[in-house]
Scaffold this motif. Structure first.
Motif, PDB file in Angstrom:
ATOM      1  N   SER A  71      28.697  42.558  37.056  1.00 30.35           N
ATOM      2  CA  SER A  71      29.133  42.949  38.375  1.00 30.35           C
ATOM      3  C   SER A  71      29.487  41.515  39.298  1.00 30.35           C
ATOM      4  O   SER A  71      30.577  41.513  39.893  1.00 30.35           O
ATOM      5  N   ILE A  72      28.962  40.330  38.876  1.00 29.15           N
ATOM      6  CA  ILE A  72      29.297  38.912  39.525  1.00 29.15           C
ATOM      7  C   ILE A  72      30.556  38.866  38.741  1.00 29.15           C
ATOM      8  O   ILE A  72      31.214  38.184  39.262  1.00 29.15           O
ATOM      9  N   ARG A  90      32.927  40.700  37.683  1.00 30.40           N
ATOM     10  CA  ARG A  90      34.162  41.429  38.061  1.00 30.40           C
ATOM     11  C   ARG A  90      34.381  41.069  39.434  1.00 30.40           C
ATOM     12  O   ARG A  90      35.388  41.020  39.853  1.00 30.40           O
ATOM     13  N   PHE A  91      33.341  41.089  40.249  1.00 27.60           N
ATOM     14  CA  PHE A  91      33.521  40.544  41.701  1.00 27.60           C
ATOM     15  C   PHE A  91      34.423  39.367  41.954  1.00 27.60           C
ATOM     16  O   PHE A  91      35.391  39.137  42.640  1.00 27.60           O
ATOM     17  N   THR A  92      33.816  38.321  41.132  1.00 26.42           N
ATOM     18  CA  THR A  92      34.437  37.064  41.062  1.00 26.42           C
ATOM     19  C   THR A  92      36.082  37.055  40.479  1.00 26.42           C
ATOM     20  O   THR A  92      37.123  36.495  40.995  1.00 26.42           O
ATOM     21  N   GLU A 128      39.921  50.327  35.883  1.00 19.92           N
ATOM     22  CA  GLU A 128      38.944  51.296  35.774  1.00 19.92           C
ATOM     23  C   GLU A 128      39.302  52.521  34.994  1.00 19.92           C
ATOM     24  O   GLU A 128      38.543  53.124  34.210  1.00 19.92           O
ATOM     25  N   PHE A 187      31.045  52.615  40.308  1.00 25.35           N
ATOM     26  CA  PHE A 187      30.271  51.364  41.130  1.00 25.35           C
ATOM     27  C   PHE A 187      31.051  50.073  40.589  1.00 25.35           C
ATOM     28  O   PHE A 187      31.246  49.151  41.539  1.00 25.35           O
ATOM     29  N   ASP A 188      31.804  50.317  39.318  1.00 24.45           N
ATOM     30  CA  ASP A 188      32.301  49.113  38.951  1.00 24.45           C
ATOM     31  C   ASP A 188      33.708  48.908  39.686  1.00 24.45           C
ATOM     32  O   ASP A 188      34.187  47.925  40.103  1.00 24.45           O
ATOM     33  N   VAL A 193      33.113  47.377  43.043  1.00 28.21           N
ATOM     34  CA  VAL A 193      32.735  45.810  42.978  1.00 28.21           C
ATOM     35  C   VAL A 193      34.158  45.226  42.819  1.00 28.21           C
ATOM     36  O   VAL A 193      34.346  44.180  43.497  1.00 28.21           O
ATOM     37  N   LYS A 194      35.008  45.856  42.141  1.00 29.58           N
ATOM     38  CA  LYS A 194      36.280  45.214  41.994  1.00 29.58           C
ATOM     39  C   LYS A 194      37.105  45.394  43.535  1.00 29.58           C
ATOM     40  O   LYS A 194      37.742  44.202  43.673  1.00 29.58           O
ATOM     41  N   SER A 205      35.624  45.404  46.251  1.00 28.26           N
ATOM     42  CA  SER A 205      34.969  44.391  46.897  1.00 28.26           C
ATOM     43  C   SER A 205      35.477  42.918  46.796  1.00 28.26           C
ATOM     44  O   SER A 205      35.769  42.320  47.917  1.00 28.26           O
ATOM     45  N   GLY A 206      35.372  42.761  45.756  1.00 27.53           N
ATOM     46  CA  GLY A 206      35.743  41.186  45.391  1.00 27.53           C
ATOM     47  C   GLY A 206      37.435  41.077  45.564  1.00 27.53           C
ATOM     48  O   GLY A 206      37.784  40.001  46.256  1.00 27.53           O
TER      49      GLY A 206
END
Length: 119
Positions: free
Chosen positions: A42-43, A45-47, A79, A93-94, A97-98, A100-101
């Motif tokens: 998740s980190i 993906r976000f980054t 996705e 969920f993934d 996260v994407k 949001s990032g």
């Protein structure tokens, strides 16, 4: 809004598209060849999407809605395409996260360009 030099703008645009291509490769390649950092997924993906968002916002500051459509559209598309890949799985969920990032990156990149262009 103050303008960036044409040369810098071109370099940012090339870098943004190359960054998106790298994220596409990492997102859609089989798990065995997917690059990893050792951080939780998740980190990563976000980054990754924060970086893509920042790059597109910096590359297209006057067209921020275009940049947002590319970044957030790519997150949704990647996705969805993972659902079709036999060794991958797409999850809501993934995607969140994407998104949001990407959103954080778009805001940070747009604000950075405005701040640096004034200096």
């Amino acid at each position: 809004m103050p303008e960036l030099s044409t040369k810098l703008q071109t370099m940012l645009r090339v870098a943004a598209w190359l960054c998106l291509a790298a994220v596409a490769f990492a997102t859609l390649s089989p798990l065995g060849i997917r690059p990893t950092t050792g951080l939780p997924p998740s980190i990563e993906r976000f980054t990754a999407f924060a970086l893509v968002g920042a790059m597109f916002a910096a590359a297209y500051p006057r067209y921020i809605l275009f940049a947002a459509a590319i970044v957030l559209g790519a997150a949704a598309l990647f996705e969805f395409l993972q659902v079709l890949a036999p060794s991958r799985h797409g999850r809501l969920f993934d995607a969140g996260v994407k998104f949001s990032g990407g959103t954080v990156g778009l805001i940070a990149g747009w604000l950075s360009v405005r701040w640096f262009a004034r200096r």
